[in-house]
Design a protein around this motif. Structure first.
Motif, PDB file in Angstrom:
ATOM      1  N   UNK A 163      23.724  47.129  31.882  1.00 51.66           N
ATOM      2  CA  UNK A 163      23.093  45.933  32.384  1.00 51.66           C
ATOM      3  C   UNK A 163      22.393  46.213  33.628  1.00 51.66           C
ATOM      4  N   UNK A 164      21.328  45.606  33.775  1.00 52.96           N
ATOM      5  CA  UNK A 164      20.183  46.109  34.883  1.00 52.96           C
ATOM      6  C   UNK A 164      20.851  45.593  36.308  1.00 52.96           C
ATOM      7  N   UNK A 165      21.917  45.085  36.382  1.00 55.96           N
ATOM      8  CA  UNK A 165      22.442  44.543  37.592  1.00 55.96           C
ATOM      9  C   UNK A 165      22.968  45.785  38.147  1.00 55.96           C
ATOM     10  N   UNK A 166      22.989  45.950  39.467  1.00 57.74           N
ATOM     11  CA  UNK A 166      23.264  47.010  40.133  1.00 57.74           C
ATOM     12  C   UNK A 166      24.655  46.738  40.689  1.00 57.74           C
ATOM     13  N   UNK A 167      24.758  45.623  41.601  1.00 64.72           N
ATOM     14  CA  UNK A 167      26.170  45.175  42.028  1.00 64.72           C
ATOM     15  C   UNK A 167      26.480  43.812  41.546  1.00 64.72           C
ATOM     16  N   UNK A 168      28.047  43.749  41.741  1.00 66.66           N
ATOM     17  CA  UNK A 168      28.640  42.592  41.229  1.00 66.66           C
ATOM     18  C   UNK A 168      29.440  41.862  42.245  1.00 66.66           C
ATOM     19  N   UNK A 169      29.149  40.953  42.968  1.00 68.28           N
ATOM     20  CA  UNK A 169      29.858  40.131  43.893  1.00 68.28           C
ATOM     21  C   UNK A 169      29.303  38.695  44.064  1.00 68.28           C
ATOM     22  N   UNK A 170      30.412  37.928  44.598  1.00 75.12           N
ATOM     23  CA  UNK A 170      29.818  36.783  45.111  1.00 75.12           C
ATOM     24  C   UNK A 170      29.182  36.476  46.206  1.00 75.12           C
ATOM     25  N   UNK A 171      27.960  36.449  46.493  1.00 74.41           N
ATOM     26  CA  UNK A 171      27.096  36.316  47.696  1.00 74.41           C
ATOM     27  C   UNK A 171      27.874  35.427  48.767  1.00 74.41           C
ATOM     28  N   UNK A 181      20.677  41.189  46.997  1.00 75.95           N
ATOM     29  CA  UNK A 181      21.302  42.391  46.542  1.00 75.95           C
ATOM     30  C   UNK A 181      22.458  42.074  45.429  1.00 75.95           C
ATOM     31  N   UNK A 182      22.866  40.770  45.624  1.00 77.25           N
ATOM     32  CA  UNK A 182      23.785  40.300  44.647  1.00 77.25           C
ATOM     33  C   UNK A 182      23.154  40.198  43.297  1.00 77.25           C
ATOM     34  N   UNK A 183      21.691  40.105  43.455  1.00 76.32           N
ATOM     35  CA  UNK A 183      21.069  39.836  42.054  1.00 76.32           C
ATOM     36  C   UNK A 183      20.094  41.116  41.702  1.00 76.32           C
ATOM     37  N   UNK A 184      20.286  42.032  42.561  1.00 71.79           N
ATOM     38  CA  UNK A 184      19.298  43.024  42.277  1.00 71.79           C
ATOM     39  C   UNK A 184      19.629  43.831  41.015  1.00 71.79           C
ATOM     40  N   UNK A 239      26.676  48.188  53.738  1.00 71.38           N
ATOM     41  CA  UNK A 239      27.974  47.831  53.305  1.00 71.38           C
ATOM     42  C   UNK A 239      28.384  46.317  53.506  1.00 71.38           C
ATOM     43  N   UNK A 240      28.715  45.600  52.451  1.00 65.55           N
ATOM     44  CA  UNK A 240      29.117  44.431  52.549  1.00 65.55           C
ATOM     45  C   UNK A 240      30.472  44.037  52.401  1.00 65.55           C
ATOM     46  N   UNK A 241      31.079  43.352  53.513  1.00 66.66           N
ATOM     47  CA  UNK A 241      32.799  42.936  53.302  1.00 66.66           C
ATOM     48  C   UNK A 241      32.748  41.438  52.666  1.00 66.66           C
ATOM     49  N   UNK A 242      33.557  41.287  52.005  1.00 65.29           N
ATOM     50  CA  UNK A 242      33.941  40.143  51.436  1.00 65.29           C
ATOM     51  C   UNK A 242      35.260  39.445  51.861  1.00 65.29           C
ATOM     52  N   UNK A 284      39.406  44.476  51.669  1.00 64.86           N
ATOM     53  CA  UNK A 284      39.417  45.387  52.562  1.00 64.86           C
ATOM     54  C   UNK A 284      38.224  46.310  52.265  1.00 64.86           C
ATOM     55  N   UNK A 285      38.078  46.683  51.014  1.00 64.01           N
ATOM     56  CA  UNK A 285      37.019  47.731  50.504  1.00 64.01           C
ATOM     57  C   UNK A 285      35.648  46.999  50.565  1.00 64.01           C
ATOM     58  N   UNK A 286      34.568  47.345  51.198  1.00 61.08           N
ATOM     59  CA  UNK A 286      33.426  46.881  51.023  1.00 61.08           C
ATOM     60  C   UNK A 286      32.580  47.181  49.756  1.00 61.08           C
ATOM     61  N   UNK A 287      31.565  46.311  49.381  1.00 60.02           N
ATOM     62  CA  UNK A 287      30.469  46.698  48.364  1.00 60.02           C
ATOM     63  C   UNK A 287      29.432  47.526  49.033  1.00 60.02           C
ATOM     64  N   UNK A 288      29.050  48.913  48.643  1.00 60.54           N
ATOM     65  CA  UNK A 288      28.178  49.716  49.292  1.00 60.54           C
ATOM     66  C   UNK A 288      26.964  49.817  48.615  1.00 60.54           C
TER      67      UNK A 288
END
Length: 281
Positions: free
Chosen positions: A14-22, A86-89, A113-116, A120-124
């Motif tokens: 998939x072309x998506x880089x990151x997967x997280x709910x914005x 970044x969630x859709x990048x 770095x994004x903390x949900x 505890x662990x961020x998306x980087x």
């Protein structure tokens, strides 16, 4: 026909880089690389300008705030834009995370770095050097074992540095909140304007007008004074330059000092340095 499907696994990725709910992002850390000069004959040292931002959902301080290196309200729209984009990048040319130095990903240009909420662990995501003649830029999400490239134009639009998310407003008040405004240009003179409300009998709304207090004795139409005040308050910050030697940018002493008193009792002072580029302290 077989050859059409006989491709490396990365071509099916998939072309998506990151997967997280914005919507779940409550804290963001931004780091920008810069070089600090050392003593003579010493190489420049790589350091990072770090900013920690957090979203408040309740109370009077609702929205995005910078907590480190100091507390400051930042632009909500720019932070939300960064988190959403970044969630859709999407990226291309995914490949194993090898030779990071050649891609300038061993010491990235920017780190996000994004903390949900509740995690505890961020998306980087790290941004490296440009490639393909400046048309693309290398990226790397630590922990994925992959690098990829995105369009340089897409990277240029991302507010990944502290100065990108700070508000460009100079004055935290509107023209209606001004009580007095004083502009002191030293040897060139001083201008002091007061906004007054006059309640006339039979009129439901008080009349507001500007009065010139200094220089004394000059007669200027109140409409021109209103425009004068409005033009000052409409100015915006074009760029944040970080720590500076104020003497080199004509801010110590300042060419112009502006003092504003508001109707709620605040007194705020601003210093301006004139020149080819205007500077504000």
């Amino acid at each position: 026909t077989f050859e059409q499907f006989n491709k490396p696994a990365w071509q099916y990725r998939s072309k998506s880089v990151l997967r997280y709910p914005a919507h779940a992002v409550v804290r963001v850390e931004l780091q920008q690389k810069f070089l600090r000069k050392q003593a003579k004959d010493q190489p420049e040292r790589v350091e990072y300008e770090r900013s920690l931002l957090e979203r408040n959902e309740t109370g009077t301080e609702r929205g995005w705030w910078m907590l480190e290196p100091h507390k400051e309200k930042v632009d909500d729209h720019k932070l939300q834009y960064l988190v959403r984009v970044l969630a859709e990048l999407e990226a291309s040319e995914f490949q194993p995370a090898a030779d990071l130095k050649a891609k300038e990903l061993d010491v990235p240009q920017d780190k996000v770095a994004m903390y949900l909420n509740g995690v505890a662990e961020p998306v980087r995501l790290h941004f490296g050097g440009s490639s393909d003649g400046g048309r693309k830029r290398w990226i790397h999400a630590p922990g994925t074992g992959e690098t990829a490239r995105i369009e340089e134009a897409a990277y240029a639009k991302l507010p990944v540095q502290r100065k990108h998310v700070r508000s460009d407003a100079i004055f935290p008040f509107s023209q209606e909140q001004v009580k007095t405004l004083e502009v002191d240009a030293g040897a060139l003179g001083k201008v002091r304007v007061e906004r007054r409300e006059v309640k006339r009998e039979g009129e439901p709304v008080p009349e507001v007008s500007c009065v010139l207090l200094e220089p004394a004795g000059l007669r200027i139409e109140k409409e021109r004074l209103e425009v004068f005040v409005a033009n000052i308050l409409s100015q915006r910050i074009q760029d944040w330059l970080g720590a500076q030697d104020f003497r080199l940018v004509r801010l110590d002493p300042a060419d112009v000092t502006l003092t504003a008193a508001t109707v709620d009792g605040r007194t705020l002072r601003y210093f301006f340095g004139a020149g080819t580029d205007g500077y504000l302290r």
